[in-house]
Structures are given as C-alpha cells and as structure tokens.
Design a protein around this motif. Structure first.
Motif, PDB file in Angstrom:
ATOM      1  N   SER A 187       1.304  -1.170  -0.025  1.00 30.01           N
ATOM      2  CA  SER A 187       0.181  -0.189   0.089  1.00 30.01           C
ATOM      3  C   SER A 187       0.731   0.939   0.496  1.00 30.01           C
ATOM      4  O   SER A 187       1.000   2.440   0.482  1.00 30.01           O
ATOM      5  N   SER A 188       1.598   1.482  -0.537  1.00 33.51           N
ATOM      6  CA  SER A 188       2.653   2.198  -0.103  1.00 33.51           C
ATOM      7  C   SER A 188       3.945   2.134  -1.721  1.00 33.51           C
ATOM      8  O   SER A 188       4.309   0.796  -1.665  1.00 33.51           O
ATOM      9  N   PHE A 204      -1.098  -3.533  -5.822  1.00 35.56           N
ATOM     10  CA  PHE A 204      -1.474  -2.879  -5.085  1.00 35.56           C
ATOM     11  C   PHE A 204      -2.751  -2.416  -4.093  1.00 35.56           C
ATOM     12  O   PHE A 204      -4.078  -2.946  -4.972  1.00 35.56           O
ATOM     13  N   ALA A 205      -2.868  -2.557  -2.237  1.00 34.49           N
ATOM     14  CA  ALA A 205      -3.749  -2.336  -2.019  1.00 34.49           C
ATOM     15  C   ALA A 205      -4.391  -0.985  -2.284  1.00 34.49           C
ATOM     16  O   ALA A 205      -4.998  -0.601  -0.621  1.00 34.49           O
ATOM     17  N   HIS A 206      -5.597  -0.811  -3.271  1.00 36.71           N
ATOM     18  CA  HIS A 206      -6.304  -0.487  -3.058  1.00 36.71           C
ATOM     19  C   HIS A 206      -7.439  -0.145  -2.317  1.00 36.71           C
ATOM     20  O   HIS A 206      -7.906   1.005  -1.937  1.00 36.71           O
ATOM     21  N   HIS A 207      -7.770  -1.285  -2.351  1.00 40.27           N
ATOM     22  CA  HIS A 207      -8.846  -1.046  -1.171  1.00 40.27           C
ATOM     23  C   HIS A 207      -8.575   0.013   0.034  1.00 40.27           C
ATOM     24  O   HIS A 207      -9.357  -0.148   0.893  1.00 40.27           O
ATOM     25  N   PHE A 208      -7.578  -0.573   0.343  1.00 37.04           N
ATOM     26  CA  PHE A 208      -6.790   0.001   2.134  1.00 37.04           C
ATOM     27  C   PHE A 208      -6.806   1.308   1.661  1.00 37.04           C
ATOM     28  O   PHE A 208      -7.395   2.303   2.892  1.00 37.04           O
ATOM     29  N   SER A 209      -6.188   2.014   0.869  1.00 39.36           N
ATOM     30  CA  SER A 209      -6.324   3.469   1.027  1.00 39.36           C
ATOM     31  C   SER A 209      -6.767   4.370   0.040  1.00 39.36           C
ATOM     32  O   SER A 209      -7.293   5.046   0.041  1.00 39.36           O
ATOM     33  N   THR A 213      -2.270   4.663  -5.477  1.00 43.99           N
ATOM     34  CA  THR A 213      -1.680   3.833  -6.531  1.00 43.99           C
ATOM     35  C   THR A 213      -1.150   4.516  -8.073  1.00 43.99           C
ATOM     36  O   THR A 213      -0.319   2.542  -8.491  1.00 43.99           O
ATOM     37  N   LEU A 237      -4.957  -4.457  -8.407  1.00 41.76           N
ATOM     38  CA  LEU A 237      -5.455  -3.499  -7.976  1.00 41.76           C
ATOM     39  C   LEU A 237      -6.983  -4.152  -7.058  1.00 41.76           C
ATOM     40  O   LEU A 237      -7.345  -5.117  -7.750  1.00 41.76           O
ATOM     41  N   THR A 238      -7.134  -3.993  -5.895  1.00 45.45           N
ATOM     42  CA  THR A 238      -8.052  -4.572  -5.108  1.00 45.45           C
ATOM     43  C   THR A 238      -8.779  -3.070  -5.158  1.00 45.45           C
ATOM     44  O   THR A 238      -8.470  -1.984  -4.657  1.00 45.45           O
TER      45      THR A 238
END
Length: 353
Positions: A187-188, A204-209, A213, A237-238
């Motif tokens: 996520s970074s 990439f944890a798009h769902h988190f932040s 992205t 991505l999520t």
C-alpha cells in the motif's frame, strides 16, 4: 508498457472473513466457504484471504489454514493469501506451508506476501515472541532477504545454507513438481520497487488507502526487470465493493463496513460488524460523515450496471486487466449466521454478463 486492458477485466475476490455481531468464528468461516464456492461457480480468477490479528470483526488470522479449507471446497479457482505478513513468520515456515498447499492443489495456489504487521504492536510482539531477533525493525529491514529465501526454498532444487563452513540442502518439501505463484503486496512504494527489482508480480492495496495507486504502479512498470518467474510486469489492484439491485440498497449494505473503517482510521474502539439496520441507525458527527463519504467514493458501490462500469473504469485508469474485489456488504437482521447472501449477490451481479 502496461498490460493490455481487456474491455471487461477479469475478476477476483479478497476476503477478510468478517465477523458480525452474535456470529461465531466457525459460522463466519462457513459463510466464507459458501462465498468462495459462489466465486468458483461464477468464473472468478482467484480468491485470496488476508492476514489480520486480534480484531473483533476479522477471523482471517491464518491464511494457510483457511486456504486449505477453501481449496478443498472449490474446484477450479486459484486460492491464496492477500497476504501473508512475512515479518510475522519464519520464511521456512511460510515456504513449507505453501509448498504443501501447492502439492495438494497443484496450479491453484497463490502466495501473496506483505510487509506490514497486520496487527497492533502488542499482538505483533506476541506473534514474534521467540522469533526474529531484533524485533519488528529487523524483521521489516530483512523483508527483501526473506522474500528471496521463501522463493528459493519452495523451488524443486531448494537452497544451500552455509552452517559452520558446510553447505546444507534445505527444501520446503521433498519432491516439489510445481511452485505457488508468488505476488508482492503493498500500500506504499516499497513493495513496488522490490517487486520490480526481483521481477515478481505486484498488487497494490487500493481497497485500503485508495491513494498512491497510480504512482506505485508506475514505479513498478518503469523499474521492472525480467526474471525467471516473469518476463513482463504483471499487476492488478484491489477495491471494496457492494452491489445490489439499486444504488440506494448498495450504499445501505456498505455502511457497516464504512463505520468499521471509520473506527479504524479514527482510533475508536472496534467491535464485531454491525448489521445493516444497526449501521443505518448510527448518526455521525458532520466531520466523521464527510470522512466516511470520502472513503465510500473510492469504493465500487451501486447497482449492477453502475458497479460493472466502475470496475471497468478502474481497470482502464490504472492499465490492469484484473480487479480484485473485497465484497463488504453487511448482513441484515435475521440473516443466517452461516451465510452472507449480500456478499454473494455482489459477486454474482458483478460477474453477470
């Protein structure tokens, strides 16, 4: 060059195994097993479970155990971790677990690896008690080394370990004929750089932040170096998703997760997930409601046509041909504890032609 983006991206699933009020861990696992079967039948590409610890609303504490359960309950879908938080574990233990899963379900296992602890500092200490010397800082600092160790130990040839001047062969499993597909999660920017340097797939944890992205994916693609595992960048991505017959109903079902994420971001006490009715009755201060609305704007929420268009836009915007959805729909009062029909509906509506 980014991957070729299909007009209709492939779909996958991320599952945190949510636990709602009055629901047992066993019932939450049963609901996730049914959800995985829906994803399998609907043609989803992969089904990943996260690693989080000591959270009242999340039962996904041990991805390899859950993966074994879900792989046994499905037929064709890839099953994996999204992800294993490597600083919490000895690399050999992770390699052994996923080598065995791949042996049992060849061609269906993904090993997604992350660098974050997935827990609070006290829980992190308990997880690592007697583990990596130097604690959290050293475990994170040696992340790249440990990723390399996992890859080497899962290979059929294993790895040679130097101890007291002698080389000792070390293999995760005696006779591997295939290996899990390894992904780096982040996520970074850190994992984007590392995945590119190692020639590994990256998510990439798009769902988190929902932020950073574009930058992370651009770094990954620009710096990518071909490897034995991969000859060109591979990424997706999520995103959080709630899909229903109407936009209003989708927003209503998303509100329990909205409130959970708001509590997490503001440091409020966490508890089991509220029902849809309980969440609807919660009144937020204007500043918190504004924050919650801003989070929701980054999710896929709406009726089937709206949601499918949002997923296609995400794929086109970031140049990916796969999107992994985390179905965040809450359950209504009276919903059987061993089922998550609203989450299942999200998957069916997104996958429908």
């Amino acid at each position: 060059m980014s991957e070729t983006t299909a007009a209709r991206p492939r779909l996958s699933v991320l599952d945190l195994v949510p636990v709602r009020r009055a629901q047992s861990t066993g019932e939450a696992l049963a609901a996730s097993r049914s959800l995985a079967q829906v994803a399998d039948a609907a043609g989803y590409e992969r089904y990943w479970v996260a690693e989080h610890h000591n959270m009242p609303a999340v039962a996904a504490t041990n991805p390899p155990v859950i993966i074994a359960m879900l792989a046994a309950a499905t037929e064709r879908i890839r099953v994996g971790s999204g992800g294993v938080m490597l600083p919490n574990h000895a690399p050999l233990a992770v390699a052994e677990q996923f080598a065995l899963l791949e042996a049992a379900y060849p061609g269906r296992i993904d090993l997604g690896i992350g660098r974050a602890p997935g827990s609070d500092p006290v829980t992190s200490y308990a997880l690592r008690h007697g583990g990596p010397v130097g604690g959290d800082d050293e475990a994170v600092a040696r992340f790249a080394e440990h990723v390399g160790n996992v890859v080497a130990m899962m290979s059929p040839d294993g790895v040679g370990v130097q101890v007291q001047g002698r080389t000792h062969e070390l293999r995760a499993t005696p006779v591997a004929t295939s290996v899990p597909q390894l992904w780096l999660l982040g996520s970074s920017d850190y994992s984007a750089h590392l995945a590119a340097q190692r020639g590994l797939p990256y998510v990439f944890a798009h769902h988190f932040s929902g932020e950073g992205t574009e930058r992370a994916l651009e770094i990954y693609r620009r710096e990518f170096r071909p490897s034995a595992e991969l000859d060109a960048p591979r990424t997706f991505l999520t995103v959080n998703a709630a899909v229903a017959e109407t936009d209003a109903e989708a927003r209503r079902r998303a509100r329990p997760q909205q409130l959970m994420m708001l509590a997490l971001r503001t440091g409020a006490p966490l508890g089991p997930q509220l029902s849809v009715e309980e969440a609807a009755a919660v009144e937020l201060p204007p500043s918190h409601q504004e924050f919650a609305d801003a989070m929701l704007a980054r999710w896929v929420v709406g009726d089937a046509a709206t949601a499918r268009a949002q997923v296609a836009t995400l794929a086109a915007t970031y140049g990916v041909d796969e999107v992994m959805v985390n179905p965040v729909d809450g359950a209504t009062d009276g919903t059987p504890m061993t089922a998550a029909p609203a989450r299942e509906e999200t998957l069916r509506l997104l996958a429908a032609a």
